[in-house]
Design a protein around this motif. Sequence first.
Motif, PDB file in Angstrom:
ATOM      1  N   LEU A 183      -6.366  -6.067  -2.740  1.00 37.84           N
ATOM      2  CA  LEU A 183      -7.489  -5.580  -1.380  1.00 37.84           C
ATOM      3  C   LEU A 183      -8.107  -4.272  -1.895  1.00 37.84           C
ATOM      4  N   GLU A 184      -7.900  -3.500  -3.253  1.00 42.51           N
ATOM      5  CA  GLU A 184      -8.459  -2.461  -3.214  1.00 42.51           C
ATOM      6  C   GLU A 184      -9.994  -2.903  -4.162  1.00 42.51           C
ATOM      7  N   ARG A 185      -9.814  -4.278  -4.692  1.00 44.26           N
ATOM      8  CA  ARG A 185     -11.411  -4.802  -4.582  1.00 44.26           C
ATOM      9  C   ARG A 185     -11.959  -4.437  -2.980  1.00 44.26           C
ATOM     10  N   LEU A 200       1.077  -1.331   0.332  1.00 42.62           N
ATOM     11  CA  LEU A 200       0.456   0.305  -0.120  1.00 42.62           C
ATOM     12  C   LEU A 200       0.786   1.068  -0.450  1.00 42.62           C
ATOM     13  N   SER A 201       2.252   1.377   0.437  1.00 45.05           N
ATOM     14  CA  SER A 201       2.815   2.532  -0.343  1.00 45.05           C
ATOM     15  C   SER A 201       4.340   1.809  -0.414  1.00 45.05           C
ATOM     16  N   PRO A 202       4.449   1.840  -1.440  1.00 48.87           N
ATOM     17  CA  PRO A 202       5.372   1.606  -2.342  1.00 48.87           C
ATOM     18  C   PRO A 202       6.528   1.866  -2.576  1.00 48.87           C
ATOM     19  N   GLY A 203       6.124   3.593  -2.174  1.00 45.50           N
ATOM     20  CA  GLY A 203       6.979   4.500  -2.679  1.00 45.50           C
ATOM     21  C   GLY A 203       8.908   4.861  -0.857  1.00 45.50           C
ATOM     22  N   ASN A 259     -16.619  -1.238   2.992  1.00 51.09           N
ATOM     23  CA  ASN A 259     -16.607  -1.460   4.748  1.00 51.09           C
ATOM     24  C   ASN A 259     -15.044  -2.589   4.551  1.00 51.09           C
ATOM     25  N   PRO A 260     -14.163  -1.449   4.652  1.00 54.92           N
ATOM     26  CA  PRO A 260     -12.738  -2.261   4.311  1.00 54.92           C
ATOM     27  C   PRO A 260     -12.031  -2.744   6.517  1.00 54.92           C
ATOM     28  N   GLY A 261     -12.851  -3.015   7.138  1.00 52.27           N
ATOM     29  CA  GLY A 261     -12.693  -3.727   8.014  1.00 52.27           C
ATOM     30  C   GLY A 261     -11.425  -3.036   8.762  1.00 52.27           C
ATOM     31  N   THR A 317      -5.660 -13.861  -5.646  1.00 47.16           N
ATOM     32  CA  THR A 317      -6.628 -13.832  -5.148  1.00 47.16           C
ATOM     33  C   THR A 317      -6.840 -12.464  -5.204  1.00 47.16           C
ATOM     34  N   ASP A 318      -8.603 -12.787  -5.908  1.00 41.44           N
ATOM     35  CA  ASP A 318     -10.050 -12.413  -6.569  1.00 41.44           C
ATOM     36  C   ASP A 318     -10.334 -10.957  -5.621  1.00 41.44           C
ATOM     37  N   ILE A 319     -10.437 -11.426  -4.200  1.00 40.43           N
ATOM     38  CA  ILE A 319     -10.442 -10.395  -3.314  1.00 40.43           C
ATOM     39  C   ILE A 319      -9.757 -10.888  -1.370  1.00 40.43           C
ATOM     40  N   CYS A 320      -9.804  -9.533  -0.995  1.00 41.47           N
ATOM     41  CA  CYS A 320      -9.058 -10.435   0.159  1.00 41.47           C
ATOM     42  C   CYS A 320     -10.506  -9.750   0.473  1.00 41.47           C
ATOM     43  N   CYS A 321      -9.727  -9.946   2.867  1.00 42.62           N
ATOM     44  CA  CYS A 321     -11.300 -10.416   3.287  1.00 42.62           C
ATOM     45  C   CYS A 321     -10.559 -10.409   4.523  1.00 42.62           C
ATOM     46  N   THR A 322     -11.376  -9.152   5.726  1.00 39.49           N
ATOM     47  CA  THR A 322     -11.021  -8.819   6.947  1.00 39.49           C
ATOM     48  C   THR A 322     -11.103 -10.177   7.664  1.00 39.49           C
TER      49      THR A 322
END
Length: 318
Positions: free
Chosen positions: A305-307, A68-71, A313-315, A120-125
């Motif tokens: 992760l973005e999906r 999420l922070s490649p830089g 509701n990213p959790g 993965t197609d979509i992640c979850c928490t």
Amino acid sequence: MSWKDEVATLKAERNAVILAHNYQLPEIQDIADYTGDSLALSRQAAATDADVIVFCGVHFMAESAKILSPGKTVLIPDERAGCSLADSITAEQLAEWKAQYPDAVVVSYVNTTAEVKALTDICCTSSNAVDVVESIDPDREILFCPDQFLGAHVKRETGRENIRIWPGECHVHAGINGKELAEQAQAHPDAPLYIHPECGCANSAIYLAGEGVVEPERVHMLSTGGMLDRAHGEQSGTVLVATETGMLHQLQQAAPETNFKPVNPRAECRYMKMITPEKLVESLRQMRDEVTVDPEIAGKARASLERMIELGNPGSGE
């Protein structure tokens, strides 16, 4: 100079932000800029202007921060701090599983490696796994990995039969069993139960509630972030907590008058406890144990992760 003073000095010199997972040693939690669940921490760090992220947690968490922070430069104070759950499925194993069910949607818990997230197609928490699965076409088969207890929780809550569950587990949560839960629940008949869905006792809690042994309203399936949110509403008495014991530090701070009692006081993650004040100082001094992710893998993992985040509701994390 005390270790805390040195951390403050080095943090300013490096323009660093320090993240601590809820399962870390109390002194590490107390010195961190942000404490919480892994995904929430990674998202908070991405929103800062820090050049360096020091993730006091386990390796997959630091990978997520880098994704999420490649830089930014991402450090973990001990690169050996792994995770038995993340290690319970490899990218090779997931690729073979996908090949058997080519039309299935892959849902992976955030407690996975970057390579697994990339497939993965979509992640979850743990807090939004049910919402993620319910967002998928009910006619599509789902491959859920890697935690079998969270998968069982999702299957029970959604009622979906077309969900296949990988037989992985967190060795700490799996060790919190139903017998211990039943004994503690009987010994503290008025105590609410905070139960992490990764726990081996999760199914037992549902069974006990269904049988009337424990009042259903006492049973709360919660991520660590969910536990903390609920703790702010507790006033006094005892709360039984089924998760890694490091969580008790944050819970006690949230509700000082409440007695938060672990269902299993031996539920301690040796990997989480590998991060010590001495290692934190050395990491900042020497900028060592940097975590990197191949850009191509990071891009695919970021998409999964973005999906999830796009669902609204990213959790918070695991």
